[in-house]
Design an enzyme around this catalytic site. Sequence first.
Site, short mmCIF file in Angstrom:
data_model
loop_
_atom_site.label_atom_id
_atom_site.label_comp_id
_atom_site.label_asym_id
_atom_site.label_seq_id
_atom_site.Cartn_x
_atom_site.Cartn_y
_atom_site.Cartn_z
N LYS A 179 0.82 -1.22 0.00
CA LYS A 179 0.00 0.00 0.00
C LYS A 179 0.85 1.26 0.00
O LYS A 179 0.44 2.29 -0.55
CB LYS A 179 -0.93 0.02 1.22
CG LYS A 179 -2.11 -0.92 1.09
CD LYS A 179 -3.17 -0.60 2.13
CE LYS A 179 -4.35 -1.55 2.03
NZ LYS A 179 -5.35 -1.29 3.07
N LYS A 236 -7.32 -10.44 -8.68
CA LYS A 236 -8.45 -10.39 -7.76
C LYS A 236 -9.47 -9.36 -8.21
O LYS A 236 -9.09 -8.31 -8.73
CB LYS A 236 -7.95 -9.99 -6.36
CG LYS A 236 -7.89 -11.16 -5.39
CD LYS A 236 -7.41 -10.74 -4.03
CE LYS A 236 -8.55 -10.30 -3.15
NZ LYS A 236 -8.12 -10.02 -1.77
N LYS A 244 -12.01 -3.09 -6.25
CA LYS A 244 -12.70 -1.81 -6.42
C LYS A 244 -11.83 -0.82 -7.20
O LYS A 244 -12.33 0.16 -7.72
CB LYS A 244 -13.05 -1.22 -5.05
CG LYS A 244 -11.81 -0.90 -4.24
CD LYS A 244 -12.10 -0.47 -2.82
CE LYS A 244 -10.77 -0.25 -2.12
NZ LYS A 244 -10.84 -0.28 -0.68
#
Length: 352
Positions: free
Chosen positions: A115, A207, A210
Amino acid sequence: MAAFKELVFSGVQPTGNLHLGNYLGAIKRFVEMQERAECLYCVVDLHAITLWQNPAELRTQIREVTAAFIAAGIDPRRSIVFNQSQVPQHAELAWIFNCVARLGWLNRMTQFKDKAGKDRENASVGLYDYPVLMAADILAYRATHVPVGEDQKQHLELTRDIAQKFNNDFAESILAHGHGEGFFPVTEPLIGGPAARVMSLRDGTKKMSKSDPSDYSRINLTDDADAIAQKVRKAKTDPEPLPSEAAGLAGRAEADNLVGIFAALQGSTREAVLAEYGGAQFSAFKGALVELAVESLAPLSAEMKQLVADPAHIDAILADGAERAEAIAAPTLDAVKDIVGFVRRGPTLRAV
Ligand code: TRP
C-alpha cells in the site's frame, strides 16, 4: 489458558464500492456466523483514513457498508453492527498495543509495503500502524474467531503475537487481578469458504477489485439486474466447453472463477456445478449464471438502495451497535489499565 467465550469479530473498510468479492468472501460468511456465536461486525472508519478519504464520500461509504451488512442478512438486533470511530476503546487499546508490538514485527508486514508503494517516506504513520489497530479491534472484545480473507492472514498472526506478548509481559499482574493464565485469547482466523478469492471478470488471474479501472471487471453490490446480466455476459472466457470435473479447471483461470462464483452463490461446490454443466458451452452456462446472480444479488442491491435512502435509520442502528459494543469493550479497557498499572478515574478492579 483460560477459557474464552466464543465470539466472532470482523471488519470491513468503508472505502470504495463493495463488490461480489466482498460479498462472497466476507459478508455472506458473516451472515452464516450468526448461527454459531455472538458476532460483532465493524465498519472500520479509523482504518479507512490511513489513506486520505474525501470526507463526504467517507460518510456515505460508512452508511453504505452498514446497509450492505443488513441487506445481506446480518441482523442488527442479534449481532452488533457499528462503526469503529464511535467506540473510543479501539484507539485507546491500539496505543497500549503500540507499546507491546515490536518494530521488527511491523517491518515484516507485506500489506504495508504494497500500500505504501515506492514512496514509503510519504506514507502515513497510521498506515504503518494499521495492523496494531486491527489487533485492538479484535482484542477489545477478546474475540476468539475472525473470518477474514487470505490477505489478512499476516495481520491475524500479528494479533496473536500481540495477545501472547501482552499475556507474557504482564503475567504476574494478570494473575494478581484475578484473570488466570492469560487475559487475551489467541484468536483463530477463519480463512476460506467457497469463494475466498473472487477474481476479475476481465482477467481470471487478478483479484476482483474496487480499484480496477474497468467496471466490467466486477459486479458491484449496487448494480441492478441489467448491469449484472451485462457484466456476466461480457465476462472473459476461453473457447473450450466446461470440463466435467474440477481438476479440468486447472490452468483455466476464467472458467475456474465463473464456476467458483456459481458454486458460492448457490451454496454448493465446483464439483456439483460441473456435474450439471460439464460439457456445456459458456454461452449456456453464462445464461444460467445470469439467472442465479440476478436472483441472489438484485434483491440485495434493491434493499441496500432503500436503506441508504434513510440515513437516519442507518445512523440509529450504528448508534445502538456502538452502545452495545462499548458495553463489552469498556470493561476490557478498565481491566487492561489495571493490569498495565495505570490509575483510573473509577475504582481499580481487584479480583474480577
Ligand atoms: N484489515 C481488514 C481488511 O482490510 C479490515 C479490518 C480491520 C478487520 N479491523 C479488522 C478485519 C478486524 C477483521 C478483524 O479487510
